[in-house]
Design a protein around this motif. Structure first.
Motif, PDB file in Angstrom:
ATOM      1  N   VAL A  29       0.853  -1.183   0.000  1.00  0.00           N
ATOM      2  CA  VAL A  29       0.000   0.000   0.000  1.00  0.00           C
ATOM      3  C   VAL A  29       0.894   1.240   0.000  1.00  0.00           C
ATOM      4  O   VAL A  29       1.803   1.354   0.827  1.00  0.00           O
ATOM      5  CB  VAL A  29      -0.920   0.026   1.243  1.00  0.00           C
ATOM      6  CG1 VAL A  29      -1.713   1.325   1.304  1.00  0.00           C
ATOM      7  CG2 VAL A  29      -1.859  -1.184   1.240  1.00  0.00           C
ATOM      8  N   LYS A  31       0.269   5.228   0.093  1.00  0.00           N
ATOM      9  CA  LYS A  31      -0.756   6.277   0.156  1.00  0.00           C
ATOM     10  C   LYS A  31      -0.323   7.374   1.118  1.00  0.00           C
ATOM     11  O   LYS A  31       0.658   7.227   1.852  1.00  0.00           O
ATOM     12  CB  LYS A  31      -2.087   5.672   0.607  1.00  0.00           C
ATOM     13  CG  LYS A  31      -2.089   5.143   2.035  1.00  0.00           C
ATOM     14  CD  LYS A  31      -3.454   4.546   2.386  1.00  0.00           C
ATOM     15  CE  LYS A  31      -3.460   4.034   3.802  1.00  0.00           C
ATOM     16  NZ  LYS A  31      -4.678   3.280   4.116  1.00  0.00           N
ATOM     17  N   TYR A  35       4.078   6.801   3.876  1.00  0.00           N
ATOM     18  CA  TYR A  35       4.683   6.234   5.090  1.00  0.00           C
ATOM     19  C   TYR A  35       6.036   6.880   5.404  1.00  0.00           C
ATOM     20  O   TYR A  35       6.937   6.247   5.947  1.00  0.00           O
ATOM     21  CB  TYR A  35       4.823   4.708   4.948  1.00  0.00           C
ATOM     22  CG  TYR A  35       3.472   4.014   4.893  1.00  0.00           C
ATOM     23  CD1 TYR A  35       2.873   3.545   6.047  1.00  0.00           C
ATOM     24  CD2 TYR A  35       2.782   3.887   3.696  1.00  0.00           C
ATOM     25  CE1 TYR A  35       1.624   2.944   6.020  1.00  0.00           C
ATOM     26  CE2 TYR A  35       1.532   3.290   3.645  1.00  0.00           C
ATOM     27  CZ  TYR A  35       0.960   2.817   4.806  1.00  0.00           C
ATOM     28  OH  TYR A  35      -0.286   2.240   4.757  1.00  0.00           O
ATOM     29  N   LEU A  76      -8.044   2.010  -2.818  1.00  0.00           N
ATOM     30  CA  LEU A  76      -8.683   1.493  -1.605  1.00  0.00           C
ATOM     31  C   LEU A  76      -9.960   2.235  -1.220  1.00  0.00           C
ATOM     32  O   LEU A  76     -10.892   1.657  -0.692  1.00  0.00           O
ATOM     33  CB  LEU A  76      -7.691   1.530  -0.436  1.00  0.00           C
ATOM     34  CG  LEU A  76      -6.472   0.608  -0.584  1.00  0.00           C
ATOM     35  CD1 LEU A  76      -5.440   0.911   0.492  1.00  0.00           C
ATOM     36  CD2 LEU A  76      -6.894  -0.846  -0.533  1.00  0.00           C
ATOM     37  N   ARG A 131     -16.996   1.065   8.099  1.00  0.00           N
ATOM     38  CA  ARG A 131     -16.551   2.237   7.353  1.00  0.00           C
ATOM     39  C   ARG A 131     -17.246   2.266   5.996  1.00  0.00           C
ATOM     40  O   ARG A 131     -18.038   3.155   5.735  1.00  0.00           O
ATOM     41  CB  ARG A 131     -15.032   2.265   7.218  1.00  0.00           C
ATOM     42  CG  ARG A 131     -14.545   3.635   6.808  1.00  0.00           C
ATOM     43  CD  ARG A 131     -13.095   3.868   7.097  1.00  0.00           C
ATOM     44  NE  ARG A 131     -12.235   3.321   6.071  1.00  0.00           N
ATOM     45  CZ  ARG A 131     -10.925   3.536   6.037  1.00  0.00           C
ATOM     46  NH1 ARG A 131     -10.352   4.282   6.955  1.00  0.00           N
ATOM     47  NH2 ARG A 131     -10.174   3.009   5.098  1.00  0.00           N
ATOM     48  N   HIS A 158     -11.924  -4.921   5.096  1.00  0.00           N
ATOM     49  CA  HIS A 158     -11.038  -3.996   5.817  1.00  0.00           C
ATOM     50  C   HIS A 158     -11.312  -4.167   7.298  1.00  0.00           C
ATOM     51  O   HIS A 158     -12.325  -3.698   7.808  1.00  0.00           O
ATOM     52  CB  HIS A 158     -11.304  -2.560   5.366  1.00  0.00           C
ATOM     53  CG  HIS A 158     -10.290  -1.586   5.867  1.00  0.00           C
ATOM     54  ND1 HIS A 158     -10.489  -0.240   5.886  1.00  0.00           N
ATOM     55  CD2 HIS A 158      -9.059  -1.767   6.362  1.00  0.00           C
ATOM     56  CE1 HIS A 158      -9.424   0.366   6.383  1.00  0.00           C
ATOM     57  NE2 HIS A 158      -8.542  -0.550   6.678  1.00  0.00           N
ATOM     58  N   SER A 191      -6.946  -6.804   5.142  1.00  0.00           N
ATOM     59  CA  SER A 191      -5.932  -5.996   5.815  1.00  0.00           C
ATOM     60  C   SER A 191      -5.885  -6.361   7.282  1.00  0.00           C
ATOM     61  O   SER A 191      -6.848  -6.844   7.850  1.00  0.00           O
ATOM     62  CB  SER A 191      -6.205  -4.499   5.703  1.00  0.00           C
ATOM     63  OG  SER A 191      -7.350  -4.234   4.976  1.00  0.00           O
ATOM     64  N   HIS A 192      -4.715  -6.064   7.858  1.00  0.00           N
ATOM     65  CA  HIS A 192      -4.532  -6.171   9.305  1.00  0.00           C
ATOM     66  C   HIS A 192      -4.757  -7.569   9.877  1.00  0.00           C
ATOM     67  O   HIS A 192      -5.411  -7.737  10.891  1.00  0.00           O
ATOM     68  CB  HIS A 192      -5.400  -5.132  10.026  1.00  0.00           C
ATOM     69  CG  HIS A 192      -5.089  -3.729   9.555  1.00  0.00           C
ATOM     70  ND1 HIS A 192      -6.043  -2.772   9.343  1.00  0.00           N
ATOM     71  CD2 HIS A 192      -3.913  -3.159   9.226  1.00  0.00           C
ATOM     72  CE1 HIS A 192      -5.474  -1.665   8.916  1.00  0.00           C
ATOM     73  NE2 HIS A 192      -4.175  -1.863   8.842  1.00  0.00           N
ATOM     74  N   ARG A 213      -3.296  -6.602   2.094  1.00  0.00           N
ATOM     75  CA  ARG A 213      -2.867  -5.253   1.680  1.00  0.00           C
ATOM     76  C   ARG A 213      -2.092  -4.675   2.851  1.00  0.00           C
ATOM     77  O   ARG A 213      -2.647  -4.498   3.935  1.00  0.00           O
ATOM     78  CB  ARG A 213      -4.094  -4.394   1.368  1.00  0.00           C
ATOM     79  CG  ARG A 213      -4.953  -4.984   0.262  1.00  0.00           C
ATOM     80  CD  ARG A 213      -6.318  -4.356   0.232  1.00  0.00           C
ATOM     81  NE  ARG A 213      -7.064  -4.624   1.455  1.00  0.00           N
ATOM     82  CZ  ARG A 213      -8.337  -4.305   1.639  1.00  0.00           C
ATOM     83  NH1 ARG A 213      -8.994  -3.686   0.694  1.00  0.00           N
ATOM     84  NH2 ARG A 213      -8.948  -4.574   2.770  1.00  0.00           N
ATOM     85  N   VAL A 214      -0.823  -4.409   2.641  1.00  0.00           N
ATOM     86  CA  VAL A 214       0.032  -4.066   3.775  1.00  0.00           C
ATOM     87  C   VAL A 214       0.810  -2.779   3.515  1.00  0.00           C
ATOM     88  O   VAL A 214       1.472  -2.637   2.480  1.00  0.00           O
ATOM     89  CB  VAL A 214       1.044  -5.204   4.067  1.00  0.00           C
ATOM     90  CG1 VAL A 214       1.777  -4.928   5.371  1.00  0.00           C
ATOM     91  CG2 VAL A 214       0.354  -6.557   4.122  1.00  0.00           C
ATOM     92  N   GLY A 215       0.709  -1.865   4.455  1.00  0.00           N
ATOM     93  CA  GLY A 215       1.505  -0.636   4.383  1.00  0.00           C
ATOM     94  C   GLY A 215       2.518  -0.609   5.508  1.00  0.00           C
ATOM     95  O   GLY A 215       3.693  -0.921   5.336  1.00  0.00           O
ATOM     96  N   THR A 216       2.015  -0.289   6.703  1.00  0.00           N
ATOM     97  CA  THR A 216       2.893  -0.097   7.859  1.00  0.00           C
ATOM     98  C   THR A 216       3.848  -1.273   8.103  1.00  0.00           C
ATOM     99  O   THR A 216       5.058  -1.067   8.259  1.00  0.00           O
ATOM    100  CB  THR A 216       2.029   0.134   9.122  1.00  0.00           C
ATOM    101  OG1 THR A 216       1.108   1.201   8.833  1.00  0.00           O
ATOM    102  CG2 THR A 216       2.881   0.526  10.308  1.00  0.00           C
ATOM    103  N   ALA A 217       3.298  -2.478   8.125  1.00  0.00           N
ATOM    104  CA  ALA A 217       4.141  -3.633   8.472  1.00  0.00           C
ATOM    105  C   ALA A 217       5.157  -3.934   7.376  1.00  0.00           C
ATOM    106  O   ALA A 217       6.148  -4.632   7.610  1.00  0.00           O
ATOM    107  CB  ALA A 217       3.277  -4.860   8.737  1.00  0.00           C
TER     108      ALA A 217
HETATM  109  C1  LIG Z   1      -4.310   1.993   4.565  1.00  0.00           C
HETATM  110  C2  LIG Z   1      -4.993   0.709   4.316  1.00  0.00           C
HETATM  111  C3  LIG Z   1      -4.287  -0.491   4.469  1.00  0.00           C
HETATM  112  C4  LIG Z   1      -2.865  -0.534   4.950  1.00  0.00           C
HETATM  113  O1  LIG Z   1      -2.865  -0.224   6.304  1.00  0.00           O
HETATM  114  P1  LIG Z   1      -1.533  -0.365   7.176  1.00  0.00           P
HETATM  115  O2  LIG Z   1      -2.023  -0.328   8.560  1.00  0.00           O
HETATM  116  O3  LIG Z   1      -0.661   0.795   6.843  1.00  0.00           O
HETATM  117  O4  LIG Z   1      -0.913  -1.656   6.794  1.00  0.00           O
HETATM  118  C5  LIG Z   1      -4.955  -1.657   4.179  1.00  0.00           C
HETATM  119  N1  LIG Z   1      -6.233  -1.659   3.751  1.00  0.00           N
HETATM  120  C6  LIG Z   1      -6.933  -0.516   3.607  1.00  0.00           C
HETATM  121  C7  LIG Z   1      -8.336  -0.570   3.115  1.00  0.00           C
HETATM  122  C8  LIG Z   1      -6.342   0.692   3.879  1.00  0.00           C
HETATM  123  O5  LIG Z   1      -7.032   1.832   3.713  1.00  0.00           O
END
Ligand SMILES: *Cc1c(COP(=O)(O)O)cnc(C)c1O
Length: 353
Positions: A29, A31, A35, A76, A131, A158, A191-192, A213-217
């Protein structure tokens, strides 16, 4: 003169590679502030990592990635009739829209001018986040009543953040809805979830592919490889009672006003005063001459191994810190560590070794 994100390149790249090897279907991810790295840099990185899909948060981020990454781009934020989304031309075929309401699915399919298969969509199912997303029943009827071609690339879930990343019970319930909807989809975008949670899901629902879908990790998963530093721009010795700053505040005791790079425009903000703020402990700090009792607030800047107090609230691009006498004063041009949230900080530059 800058707030800089320093990246231990070898370590960071090794972490990214390991994360992808462990979870080959992973969707990075990119966005927001990217990050801390910026969205364009993450898009180039995703290209080099060889993933087939990159997710962005919203449509205005597509432009920053489409020239740097040549795979599919998942948006997303659910499509709405009032967003400005590219829905015709060859590039539009690379976009995967998230859709969360029946009327949006109908409208997107009606508007999109995409030959062969129509727009590509992921249908979002409402989770306990509440959401966005279809209800279970809505999912069942939505696809059946689409007025044209659409390619359903899967279902999106999500999930809220959880300490353990264990949403097994909720996902099982949602998967029952997905199966009941009887759509011809086999991909679930999630996610998560923890790696263990994902593995367990894969085992419970072997007919489906789960794509995290991974951003932070991913980008921030190895904090030890990342360090934000600010530059010392000025240092002024002060005696107790000397005035300084926009508000003519007076120094609570002898020390140094240290001016460092980074301010509100970088996302440097006043943190809540740390520690126990009860009256009793405040009285104790006051008796010891603590700076928080003098009304100063802890900053994210570390000097000599300790987070120092703001001398006054951060300015637009610089911050003023108060160093009590006895603390070694860094020289102008030196850098000091800043302990910030990467997702909320806009650095001036990224240095990858
Ligand atoms: C931002 C987002 C993620 C990624 O979230 P992180 O906590 O940064 O891994 C995954 N799914 C959706 C729908 C998001 O908006």
């Amino acid at each position: 003169m800058a707030l800089t994100l320093y990246v231990d390149g070898d370590r960071w790249r090794a972490h990214l590679r390991a994360a992808l090897d462990a979870e080959p279907g992973l969707v990075p991810v990119a966005k927001g502030n990217g990050y801390g790295f910026g969205v364009p840099r993450l898009a180039r990185k995703a290209q080099r990592l060889g993933v087939d899909t990159l997710a962005v948060g919203q449509y205005d981020e597509v432009a920053a990635v489409e020239s740097r990454f040549d795979g599919s781009i998942l948006v997303l934020t659910p499509w709405r009739p009032f967003v400005d989304a590219p829905i015709e031309g060859p590039e539009a075929r690379r976009l995967i829209h998230t859709v969360g309401r029946p009327e949006d699915l109908t409208e997107l399919v009606r508007r999109a001018r995409i030959p062969r298969g129509g727009p590509r969509v992921v249908l979002e199912l409402l989770t306990s986040m509440r959401r966005h997303g279809f209800s279970a029943a809505g999912l069942r009827t939505a696809v059946a009543s689409v007025p044209g071609s659409v390619t359903v690339e899967g279902i999106a879930l999500h999930l809220p953040l959880s300490e353990t990343g264990d949403h097994a019970a909720e996902v099982d319930r949602l998967m029952t809805d997905v199966v009941a909807a009887d759509l011809d989809v086999r991909t679930i975008w999630v996610s998560h979830l923890t790696r263990a949670g994902l593995a367990q899901l894969g085992a419970s629902w072997p007919d489906f592919t789960f794509r995290p879908r991974v951003g932070t990790a991913l980008w921030l998963g190895d904090r030890g490889a990342l360090q934000v530093r600010a530059t010392v721009l000025d240092a002024h010795p002060v005696a107790r009672g000397d005035a300084y700053g926009y508000r003519g505040r007076t120094a609570p005791r002898k020390g140094t006003v240290l001016v460092v790079s980074g301010g509100t425009s970088h996302g440097i903000g006043l943190e809540a005063p740390t520690g126990d703020s009860s009256l009793r402990s405040r009285a104790g700090t006051l008796a010891r001459g603590g700076l928080d009792a003098a009304g100063l607030v802890r900053s994210p800047y570390a000097v000599d191994g300790k987070l120092r107090f703001f001398a006054e609230p951060p300015h637009m691009q610089v911050s003023m810190l108060f160093l009590p006498s006895g603390v070694p004063v860094p020289a102008v041009g030196d850098e000091v560590d800043v302990r910030v949230r990467f997702t909320a900080t806009h650095v001036d530059q990224v240095e990858i070794s």
